[in-house]
Design an enzyme around this catalytic site. Structure first.
Site, PDB file in Angstrom:
ATOM      1  N   CYS A  96       3.773  -0.332 -12.618  1.00  0.00           N
ATOM      2  CA  CYS A  96       4.144   0.831 -13.436  1.00  0.00           C
ATOM      3  C   CYS A  96       5.295   0.436 -14.353  1.00  0.00           C
ATOM      4  O   CYS A  96       6.196   1.227 -14.623  1.00  0.00           O
ATOM      5  CB  CYS A  96       4.496   2.025 -12.565  1.00  0.00           C
ATOM      6  SG  CYS A  96       5.725   1.685 -11.314  1.00  0.00           S
TER       7      CYS A  96
ATOM      8  N   ASP B 164       2.114  -2.995   4.208  1.00  0.00           N
ATOM      9  CA  ASP B 164       3.378  -2.777   3.518  1.00  0.00           C
ATOM     10  C   ASP B 164       4.480  -3.504   4.267  1.00  0.00           C
ATOM     11  O   ASP B 164       4.439  -3.619   5.499  1.00  0.00           O
ATOM     12  CB  ASP B 164       3.719  -1.295   3.407  1.00  0.00           C
ATOM     13  CG  ASP B 164       4.703  -1.043   2.269  1.00  0.00           C
ATOM     14  OD1 ASP B 164       4.248  -0.928   1.109  1.00  0.00           O
ATOM     15  OD2 ASP B 164       5.920  -0.985   2.525  1.00  0.00           O
TER      16      ASP B 164
ATOM     17  N   ALA C 269       0.778  -1.234   0.000  1.00  0.00           N
ATOM     18  CA  ALA C 269       0.000   0.000   0.000  1.00  0.00           C
ATOM     19  C   ALA C 269       0.810   1.286   0.000  1.00  0.00           C
ATOM     20  O   ALA C 269       0.364   2.294  -0.544  1.00  0.00           O
ATOM     21  CB  ALA C 269      -0.948  -0.002   1.207  1.00  0.00           C
ATOM     22  N   ALA C 270       1.991   1.312   0.642  1.00  0.00           N
ATOM     23  CA  ALA C 270       2.731   2.573   0.760  1.00  0.00           C
ATOM     24  C   ALA C 270       3.134   3.097  -0.628  1.00  0.00           C
ATOM     25  O   ALA C 270       3.417   2.294  -1.516  1.00  0.00           O
ATOM     26  CB  ALA C 270       3.970   2.373   1.626  1.00  0.00           C
TER      27      ALA C 270
ATOM     28  N   ASP D 202      -0.945  -4.055  -6.136  1.00  0.00           N
ATOM     29  CA  ASP D 202      -0.088  -3.115  -6.870  1.00  0.00           C
ATOM     30  C   ASP D 202       1.359  -3.435  -6.496  1.00  0.00           C
ATOM     31  O   ASP D 202       1.914  -2.871  -5.569  1.00  0.00           O
ATOM     32  CB  ASP D 202      -0.460  -1.684  -6.487  1.00  0.00           C
ATOM     33  CG  ASP D 202       0.305  -0.648  -7.289  1.00  0.00           C
ATOM     34  OD1 ASP D 202       0.372  -0.792  -8.516  1.00  0.00           O
ATOM     35  OD2 ASP D 202       0.841   0.288  -6.681  1.00  0.00           O
TER      36      ASP D 202
ATOM     37  N   ASP E  80       5.133  -9.019   5.126  1.00  0.00           N
ATOM     38  CA  ASP E  80       5.581  -9.385   3.792  1.00  0.00           C
ATOM     39  C   ASP E  80       4.344  -9.815   3.002  1.00  0.00           C
ATOM     40  O   ASP E  80       3.667 -10.774   3.363  1.00  0.00           O
ATOM     41  CB  ASP E  80       6.579 -10.536   3.910  1.00  0.00           C
ATOM     42  CG  ASP E  80       7.141 -10.973   2.568  1.00  0.00           C
ATOM     43  OD1 ASP E  80       6.523 -10.665   1.526  1.00  0.00           O
ATOM     44  OD2 ASP E  80       8.182 -11.644   2.557  1.00  0.00           O
TER      45      ASP E  80
ATOM     46  N   SER F 164      -1.497   6.675  -1.785  1.00  0.00           N
ATOM     47  CA  SER F 164      -2.463   7.433  -2.588  1.00  0.00           C
ATOM     48  C   SER F 164      -3.632   6.560  -3.035  1.00  0.00           C
ATOM     49  O   SER F 164      -4.788   6.989  -3.004  1.00  0.00           O
ATOM     50  CB  SER F 164      -1.772   8.038  -3.807  1.00  0.00           C
ATOM     51  OG  SER F 164      -0.823   9.003  -3.412  1.00  0.00           O
ATOM     52  N   LYS F 165      -3.337   5.332  -3.463  1.00  0.00           N
ATOM     53  CA  LYS F 165      -4.417   4.424  -3.870  1.00  0.00           C
ATOM     54  C   LYS F 165      -5.237   3.991  -2.657  1.00  0.00           C
ATOM     55  O   LYS F 165      -6.460   3.844  -2.744  1.00  0.00           O
ATOM     56  CB  LYS F 165      -3.851   3.204  -4.591  1.00  0.00           C
ATOM     57  CG  LYS F 165      -3.114   3.513  -5.886  1.00  0.00           C
ATOM     58  CD  LYS F 165      -2.649   2.232  -6.564  1.00  0.00           C
ATOM     59  CE  LYS F 165      -1.761   2.511  -7.765  1.00  0.00           C
ATOM     60  NZ  LYS F 165      -0.452   3.078  -7.370  1.00  0.00           N
TER      61      LYS F 165
END
Length: 751
Positions: free
Chosen positions: A311, A205, A175-176, A258, A232, A179-180
């Protein structure tokens, strides 16, 4: 922490540090944006349409456009948008700086309700003009208040494809910086009339320090439905919840996966990628990405959706992971067709063929071509399936590839997976809990579910990752205070109940504190379902933070009837249950309360003044109710914490939130660099007679008022009991000496 664990944590941070925090065109150093290996690799892969490769590379070398997102779950979102469009954007579009015309900000066509915007402004340009400087101050202030997020456009896509509803149980695996995660929380709170949605977000995270950055992001949204944990992601523990007196495994309705990646889609803002990029990055990350994805679908409920995103534009990190996941699932998963979900977004379909290249330039099209000396670096799952029918049945074309030159964005990959049935290994062994996904090439391992000690023992056998045993809970930076839930008959509720006249249905069991011993300094609230998770998984989770603060102890408050004052963070959660100590205020009242340090009661308009006189000293709620017949005023409710003194009244609101509400009321707030002071329209002559009567009592009241902490002073005092934050992300705290001169060097201009 062993060498392998440190390396895993390092890998899970790869390509994530700046992805979600796209600056507004921060200045770029003069470096050579060239990487021949990168160009050769992607030209050979054929991922860019014919004739567009030069345009693709040219776009990659251009700075990334600045983008902002207005937080969508707050009822204030429309007011912020109105302020942006009618004030700041109009000033910008007619401006020229050094002969360059500033491009008017435009809404992202595919983001709902004009809640996301992009522009060509750089940070340097913003600082050159007084008008842009005020706009920059607006952005910084509203970002700190949680009303605006400066986030890369493509980073906003995954949460939109999750189709979140208020009852969904959501896991954000990596998550870190958050923003999402913030988007997920916003969507959960789409209906502001529901203080406690049934759903929740668990944001995880692997990096303990980055978890506190995540906490900082999430806390801006003041939600009782968010929990930050530190694990983890590839072997995040299976949690339990209690239902009808029985403990069941927690399966999530929505999962955001993500994953860490090589980040070559971020070259437009992370310019270091140009010199560091090599094909080895993707080969090293593929196994970790697949393990995280497998662990995600294991915890996904049947019928649920998991969004996998990177990304990176490299198929080894994208389609290869999805294909391997679909093959392992044996039909339990399918790719959803999301082509109609974001109208206006330009994207390319996923690819069905690709090949691998080593950093030395050696190409491999199939696993059979890979020499045995490379088998530790290159794995079979990195190649497309060889069975053409199986490949066609996977529908990899449903994956979405966003190329930078198509819509002036970063590069991105996203795929939406729907779980149709339990995973095959869970179906074959329904009484066996898989605590960790097997390593590539290893046999699947199981551990029994019934006995926690057996689970801990299993964690040490054959490399199976079990829940962290209690004796390890304090390791690796995990030093959080305990979460202690109050009982319904806790003595603390005796005065709170009567002082604030709480509703009979107030969920006392959802209130918690952070200490077993001594006086309770702060009281927090979580949703019913998060309480369920916390109570049933104390030995499984490393919880960093959860809940929203609703009350804070005021040591001198007992003489006024209650030792706890209201906290602004939790006022929107708590206020529906409060039936006394509420003052209905007007727009002009709020302007007075937020621009004056400690105004006399007579400064309020007649109606609010009369209400205030009937209320004793202590903590209060200041409530603004919109008037639909007066569209010139804000059309959203405003609730502020305050303090009713003997002859005066104070808004108990943090600095940036003060600025936020003032802007909504038509007051532009900005720093006066020349030190001119401040400009107000207080109605100085009004109420002079009554002020004279109160003047005599004012001196005596000053000593009493010092006992009621100011908002900024209280926050500074409370900081010791708050979760530890990473130093550079901790909000700035003002000293009492400075808070007394809150208005100095600020301009309040009414327009």
């Amino acid at each position: 922490m062993g060498k392998r664990s440190r390396q895993r944590q390092k890998n899970q941070n790869t390509g994530r540090d700046d992805r979600d925090n796209a600056g507004w065109g921060a200045g770029y150093a003069d470096i050579v944006k060239e990487n021949k290996l990168f160009e050769h690799y992607y030209k050979e892969q054929g991922l860019v349409p014919d004739g567009e490769f030069e345009e693709f590379m040219e776009a990659m070398r251009e700075p990334l456009p600045a983008t902002i997102r207005i937080t969508g779950y707050k009822s204030h979102a429309k007011e912020i948008l109105h302020c942006l469009k009618e004030k700041y954007f109009k000033d910008i579009q007619e401006l020229e700086v050094d002969g360059q015309k500033i491009e008017a900000p435009q809404p992202l066509s595919w983001y709902p309700d004009e809640q996301a915007w992009h522009t060509n402004m750089s940070r340097k340009i913003i600082r050159k003009s007084p008008l842009l400087e005020k706009f920059h101050q607006f952005l910084v202030s509203e970002t700190e208040s949680g009303n605006i997020s400066r986030q890369e456009a493509v980073s906003m896509i995954p949460p939109l494809l999750m189709k979140i509803e208020s009852h969904h149980k959501i896991l954000d695996m990596c998550a870190a910086p958050g923003s999402k995660t913030a988007q997920l929380i916003e969507m959960l709170h789409a209906d502001m009339d529901v203080p406690f949605p049934e759903g929740f977000v668990i944001a995880n995270d692997v990096d303990n320090k980055r978890c506190y950055l995540l906490v900082h992001q999430a806390k801006r949204l003041n939600s009782p439905c968010i929990m930050v944990v530190n694990h983890d992601a590839s072997c995040i523990p299976t949690l339990q919840i209690e239902s009808d007196g029985r403990k069941n495994v927690l399966f999530y309705d929505r999962i955001l996966c993500d994953v860490p990646c090589s980040g070559d889609g971020t070259m437009r803002k992370n310019i270091d990628v140009w010199k560091k990029w090599t094909t080895s990055n993707s080969l090293h990350l593929h196994g970790l990405q697949l393990r995280i994805a497998v662990r995600g679908v294991e915890q996904l409920a049947v019928g649920g959706r998991m969004v996998y995103s990177t990304c990176s534009l490299n198929p080894v990190e994208d389609e290869a992971v999805i294909a391997a996941l679909l093959e392992k699932s044996e039909g339990a998963l399918e790719l959803a067709d999301s082509s109609a979900d974001l109208p206006g977004l330009k994207w390319m379909p996923g690819v069905t063929s690709w090949k691998l290249m080593t950093k030395e330039g050696q190409w491999y099209s199939d696993w059979s071509e890979v020499p045995s000396s490379r088998h530790t670096q290159i794995r079979p799952t990195m190649f497309p399936p060889t069975d053409k029918d199986k490949l066609a049945g996977m529908h990899l074309e449903r994956c979405m590839r966003i190329l930078p030159h198509h819509q002036n964005t970063g590069g991105f990959f996203v795929a939406v997976l729907v779980k149709k049935a339990p995973m095959p290994w869970n179906k074959r062994y329904p009484k066996v809990l898989h605590l960790c996904s097997p390593q590539e090439g290893e046999a699947e391992k199981e551990a029994p579910t019934g006995d926690p000690s057996a689970q801990e023992a299993g964690a040490n056998q054959d490399g199976v990752c079990g829940p962290p045993p209690s004796k390890k809970m304090k390791l690796f930076g995990y030093k959080e205070n305990p979460f202690v839930f109050l009982t319904e008959d806790d003595p603390v509720f005796t005065t709170i109940q009567s002082f604030y006249d709480l509703s009979p249905d107030f969920p006392k069991l959802n209130v918690l504190t952070r200490t077993h011993e001594g006086k309770k300094r702060h009281l927090y609230m979580v949703s019913k379902e998060l309480r369920n998770v916390l109570l049933n998984n104390t030995e499984r989770m490393k919880v960093i933070n959860t809940g929203v603060k609703v009350w804070s102890r005021n040591s001198d408050g007992e003489e006024f009837g209650c030792a706890f004052r209201l906290a602004q963070e939790g006022i929107y959660t708590l206020q529906p249950y409060i039936h006394s100590r509420i003052i209905t205020v007007s727009v002009e009242d709020i302007k007075v309360l937020l621009t004056q340090e400690n105004p006399y009661l007579s400064k309020l308009e007649e109606d609010a003044h009369a209400q205030a006189k009937k209320i004793g000293m202590g903590s209060i709620v200041l409530k603004y109710i919109p008037n639909p017949n007066n569209p010139a005023e804000p059309q959203c409710p405003i609730q502020l914490c305050g303090w009713r003194g003997k002859t005066s009244i104070r808004a108990f609101v943090p600095r940036n939130e003060r600025f936020h509400y003032l802007r909504m009321l038509g007051v532009e707030v900005f720093r006066d660099k020349q030190g001119v002071g401040q400009k107000r329209r207080d109605g100085d002559k009004e109420g002079e007679g009554e002020e004279a009567k109160e003047e005599e009592e004012g001196a005596r009241e000053e000593m009493m008022e010092r006992r009621a902490p100011r908002a900024d002073q209280a926050e500074a005092a409370e900081e010791a009991d708050e979760p530890r934050r990473v130093p550079h992300t901790a909000p700035c705290r003002r000293t009492p000496r400075h808070t007394q001169t809150f208005s100095n060097n600020l301009l309040f201009v009414y327009f």
